[in-house]
Design an enzyme around this catalytic site. Structure first.
Site, mmCIF file in Angstrom:
data_model
loop_
_atom_site.group_PDB
_atom_site.id
_atom_site.type_symbol
_atom_site.label_atom_id
_atom_site.label_comp_id
_atom_site.label_asym_id
_atom_site.label_seq_id
_atom_site.Cartn_x
_atom_site.Cartn_y
_atom_site.Cartn_z
ATOM 1 C CD GLU A 66 45.795 30.991 38.812
ATOM 2 O OE1 GLU A 66 45.061 31.351 39.718
ATOM 3 O OE2 GLU A 66 46.672 30.118 38.946
ATOM 4 C CE LYS A 111 50.543 39.534 43.360
ATOM 5 N NZ LYS A 111 49.711 40.261 44.291
ATOM 6 C CG ASP A 125 44.982 44.976 44.382
ATOM 7 O OD1 ASP A 125 45.505 44.524 45.423
ATOM 8 O OD2 ASP A 125 45.069 46.159 44.030
ATOM 9 C CE1 TYR A 176 36.303 36.535 41.049
ATOM 10 C CE2 TYR A 176 36.914 35.006 39.303
ATOM 11 C CZ TYR A 176 36.156 36.070 39.756
ATOM 12 O OH TYR A 176 35.256 36.654 38.908
ATOM 13 C CE LYS A 216 52.519 44.200 42.567
ATOM 14 N NZ LYS A 216 52.446 44.008 43.998
ATOM 15 C CB CYS A 222 25.000 76.052 45.748
ATOM 16 S SG CYS A 222 24.676 74.997 44.324
ATOM 17 C CB CYS A 227 21.164 77.455 42.719
ATOM 18 S SG CYS A 227 21.362 76.725 44.346
ATOM 19 C CB CYS A 234 23.212 72.913 47.440
ATOM 20 S SG CYS A 234 21.925 73.919 46.691
ATOM 21 C CB CYS A 258 19.901 73.321 43.273
ATOM 22 S SG CYS A 258 21.552 73.375 42.585
HETATM 23 S S1 IVH Z 1 49.343 31.955 44.368
HETATM 24 C C1 IVH Z 1 52.594 30.089 46.912
HETATM 25 N N1 IVH Z 1 47.706 33.065 42.652
HETATM 26 O O1 IVH Z 1 49.189 37.434 45.815
HETATM 27 C C2 IVH Z 1 51.719 30.856 46.013
HETATM 28 N N2 IVH Z 1 48.346 34.311 44.552
HETATM 29 O O2 IVH Z 1 52.180 37.690 47.196
HETATM 30 C C3 IVH Z 1 50.597 31.463 46.686
HETATM 31 N N3 IVH Z 1 47.290 36.529 44.704
HETATM 32 O O3 IVH Z 1 49.145 36.260 49.098
HETATM 33 C C4 IVH Z 1 49.899 32.515 45.937
HETATM 34 N N4 IVH Z 1 46.127 36.364 42.863
HETATM 35 O O4 IVH Z 1 46.936 36.962 48.076
HETATM 36 C C5 IVH Z 1 48.396 33.207 43.793
HETATM 37 N N5 IVH Z 1 46.235 33.907 41.058
HETATM 38 C C6 IVH Z 1 46.908 34.055 42.211
HETATM 39 C C7 IVH Z 1 46.818 35.222 42.980
HETATM 40 C C8 IVH Z 1 47.566 35.315 44.163
HETATM 41 C C9 IVH Z 1 46.419 37.131 43.895
HETATM 42 C C10 IVH Z 1 47.833 37.134 45.952
HETATM 43 C C11 IVH Z 1 47.731 36.252 47.171
HETATM 44 C C12 IVH Z 1 49.112 36.127 47.722
HETATM 45 C C13 IVH Z 1 49.848 37.242 47.044
HETATM 46 C C14 IVH Z 1 51.258 36.813 46.779
#
Ligand code: IVH
Length: 673
Positions: A116, A118, A120, A227, A316, A410, A413, A428, A433
């Site tokens: 999935e 991740k 941010d 999400y 990551k 500026c 101008c 400005c 301008c």
């Molecule tokens: S699962 C036990 N799925 O990443 C598993 N986490 O360090 C729980 N995060 O605190 C997390 N996308 O805030 C999971 N698709 C995803 C995620 C996700 C972002 C974040 C979440 C969590 C941190 C893990």
């Protein structure tokens, strides 16, 4: 207590269903079926009914998303299942090690992984009891977090009610991430900047800051999305994580549409590498992918060490920071004259893209971080947000480099720059301008302003430098130069027509958009709406005095001065007069009409061809009028359809105002526009 009319109960239920359906279409599926105006009508209809019949209000009504007064402190809550975090990996070897350990612990078992995105953002835990959302809490230390339910309820992609199948009353915990889409984040920051407020550094900080706000009304105005990525429930027949995602989608949540299930680690690694390349194609920031063992039984068997599970890891992406030399600092002039310093960098590759410019925000930012020309600096990039200089490597500073001193003129101008007290930006002050002229037209055309498609930066540049337009009002005379425009370099008849059509269509934009689009300093979209409500025409707004403006709760001295200043400039008045002549909407039709019709008594006679009797009555009532069935001297207006009866004669005798159906229709339609 009088018994409620079942018809009203049904109507309220249906309105709620409709609004929830449209929320889902808009916020989750991104496939809206109705306009914002039509949505607002449904919403205010429900709100009105609930005000009239408060006993019908339920906690899961869409009107309850923004409720309650600001809280002083968030209560602390214990999570029923701890919110674990993930161990991070950065290399292919790390990912293979994870897979090896999983196999060692589950010998001879078939293993599937779900990959999935991740996100941010900021993680959030939701609790549903009997199908209703009862609480939302932040992660905190994983065991205890802050209960921020009032804020969470304002997020439209979080359903207030869920059900597994029609009959069941679902109890579950749902985990996921709150994020902001990059475009919406940028729009919000632009507006903050316009208002002279502090902007957020990135979407994640902005989400974290927003969820901590004590006033849910402000939270509701921020573009948050949720999400879902985990579902915990003792009563649902869950066997795998992949299934949970499907159920979350069924509940109405946003989930990762790109989630994939693999039966070997090579495909997982490939998926990870693929997304490292593709991350910028997403509308939001991600910082990796998450790999999870799919079977819930296997997850349980694997268990957790310390705070992280053995069945999942975060893979990551490589960092999007880099070191480079700051060769110069140049000033950019914005549409209202705001000066933004930009770093000119020794080109450097960050996350696959060459970066040679970065944002430095304003003078204070440069001085706080003591950024100097010739310094070695750290540059960060996130999604399609412009890269920014985040720090200086002091050890690499040359001994002879001077503290940066902000230019006084500026660059476009030559006008002296000004910096108002308590503001972080220089301006400005010359509205002629050339950069400001372009900027104002771009702002006029932008989405959220007059929304003119085909009038982006390069088209504006072409129109201004060839002297077709000098201000926004000139756009509405552009059709006179159609042939000349079509003959221009690389500009065909078709695209010119499209542009002209877009300009023509913008004449239909409501009055509050016109106010916003004028680009008055400190007037964002929300303030423009407030102004349109209080001053129902541009003439009223132009005449407003300092005390008229100050009397409005949302308007402070900074905004007041800015408005007074804008309208004291004869050039602006001339532009507004020209816009009026071109037929733009310069009054709040809804309020003006409401005032016209409020309290008036109507009688209908004859057959109306466009409306049923009941419908016409409802429309009159919606606008604040009343309907009577007999003509008397207390009647204000008689609406006449085909084959009118004796009422017409009687009304004529009494000197009552008479409207044809045509007139009635045009007034009602003007209200809907
Ligand atoms: S699962 C036990 N799925 O990443 C598993 N986490 O360090 C729980 N995060 O605190 C997390 N996308 O805030 C999971 N698709 C995803 C995620 C996700 C972002 C974040 C979440 C969590 C941190 C893990």
């Amino acid at each position: 207590m009088t018994k409620l009319d079942p018809k009203i109960i049904k109507k309220v239920e249906n309105l709620r269903k409709e609004i929830n359906r449209h929320d889902h279409l808009y916020y989750v599926l991104a496939q809206p079926e109705i306009s914002d105006l039509e949505y607002d009508k449904l919403y205010s209809e429900l709100k009105k009914l609930e005000e009239e019949y408060p006993e019908l209000v339920t906690p899961d009504s869409p009107t309850q998303r923004v409720g309650g007064e600001p809280t002083k402190e968030f209560p602390n809550v214990t999570h029923s299942t701890p919110m674990l975090s993930l161990s991070n990996t950065y290399s292919e070897d790390d990912i293979r090690n994870f897979d090896r350990k999983v196999r060692e612990l589950l010998p001879a078992q078939k293993i599937h992984y779900v990959c999935e995105l991740k996100y941010d953002g900021v993680s959030l835990s939701l609790k549903y009891v009997n199908g209703g959302l009862v609480s939302g809490a932040t992660r905190g230390d994983g065991y205890r977090g802050d209960e921020i339910t009032a804020n969470v309820k304002t997020i439209r992609s979080i359903p207030l009610r869920i059900s597994y199948d029609k009959s069941s009353k679902t109890n579950c915990d749902i985990r996921g991430e709150v994020i902001m889409n990059l475009k919406e984040f940028k729009r919000m920051n632009d507006e903050k900047e316009l208002l002279g407020e502090k902007i957020f550094a990135n979407p994640r900080n902005s989400v974290a800051g927003t969820l901590k706000l004590q006033d849910p009304k402000i939270v509701a105005s921020r573009p948050l999305r949720f999400y879902g990525y985990a579902l915990h429930s003792k009563e649902l027949p869950l066997k795998s994580h992949f299934e949970s995602l499907k159920i979350l989608r069924q509940f109405g949540f946003l989930i990762d549409q790109h989630a994939k299930r693999f039966d070997n680690i090579d495909n997982v690694i490939e998926h990870w590498k693929e997304w490292e390349q593709k991350r910028d194609t997403l509308p939001f920031d991600i910082d990796g992918i998450v790999v999870k063992v799919d079977s819930l039984a296997q997850q349980e068997a694997l268990g957790a060490i310390a705070k992280s599970p053995r069945w999942a890891i975060a893979c990551k992406f490589s960092s999007r920071k880099a070191e480079t030399i700051l060769n110069d600092i140049r000033l950019q002039v914005g549409r209202i004259g705001t000066i933004t310093p930009v770093a000119i960098l020794e080109p450097v590759k960050i996350g696959g893209t060459m970066v040679s410019r970065a944002s430095l925000y304003n003078e204070d930012y440069i001085l706080e971080k003591d950024i100097r020309i010739s310094d070695t600096v750290v540059v960060e990039r996130g999604g399609d947000v412009i890269p920014k200089v985040t720090s200086v490597i002091i050890e690499k500073r040359k001994s002879d480099c001077a503290i940066y001193s902000f230019p006084k003129k500026c660059p476009e101008c030559g006008t002296n720059l000004v910096r108002a007290e308590e503001e972080s930006n220089y301006y400005c002050d010359n509205s002629e301008c050339p950069m400001q002229i372009r900027g104002r037209i771009e702002h006029w055309a932008a989405r959220g302003a007059m929304d003119i498609t085909g009038l982006g930066e390069s088209v504006v540049d072409k129109l201004v430098s060839n002297k077709f337009v000098n201000n926004v009002a000139d756009l509405y005379d552009l059709h006179k130069y159609k042939d000349q425009l079509s003959a221009m370099d690389r500009w065909g008849e078709k695209s010119v027509q499209k542009l002209l059509d877009g300009i023509e269509k913008s004449k239909q934009r409501q009055y509050h958009y016109v106010i916003f689009s004028l680009g008055i300093r400190h007037i964002g979209a929300t303030v423009a709406q407030v102004l349109a409500e209080h001053f129902t025409s541009i003439d009223e707004l132009m005449k407003a005095s300092e005390s008229d403006l100050q009397a409005i709760h949302e308007i402070g001295p900074k905004i007041t001065q800015s408005i007074l200043r804008f309208f004291s400039d004869s050039r602006n008045i001339k532009i507004i007069e020209q816009l009026k002549k071109s037929g733009l909407k310069m009054r709040n039709e809804q309020v003006a009409l409401g005032r016209e019709l409020a309290g008036k008594v109507f009688v209908l006679t004859g057959t109306l061809t466009s409306y049923g009797r009941e419908q016409a009555q409802e429309l009159i009532q919606e606008l604040g009028g009343k309907v009577s069935s007999t003509v008397s001297k207390n009647i204000d207006i008689l609406v006449v359809g085909e084959d009118p009866g004796s009422k017409l004669e009687k009304a004529k005798k009494l000197g009552i105002e008479i409207w044809t159906e045509e007139k009635f229709k045009s007034i009602i339609n003007a209200d809907k526009r």
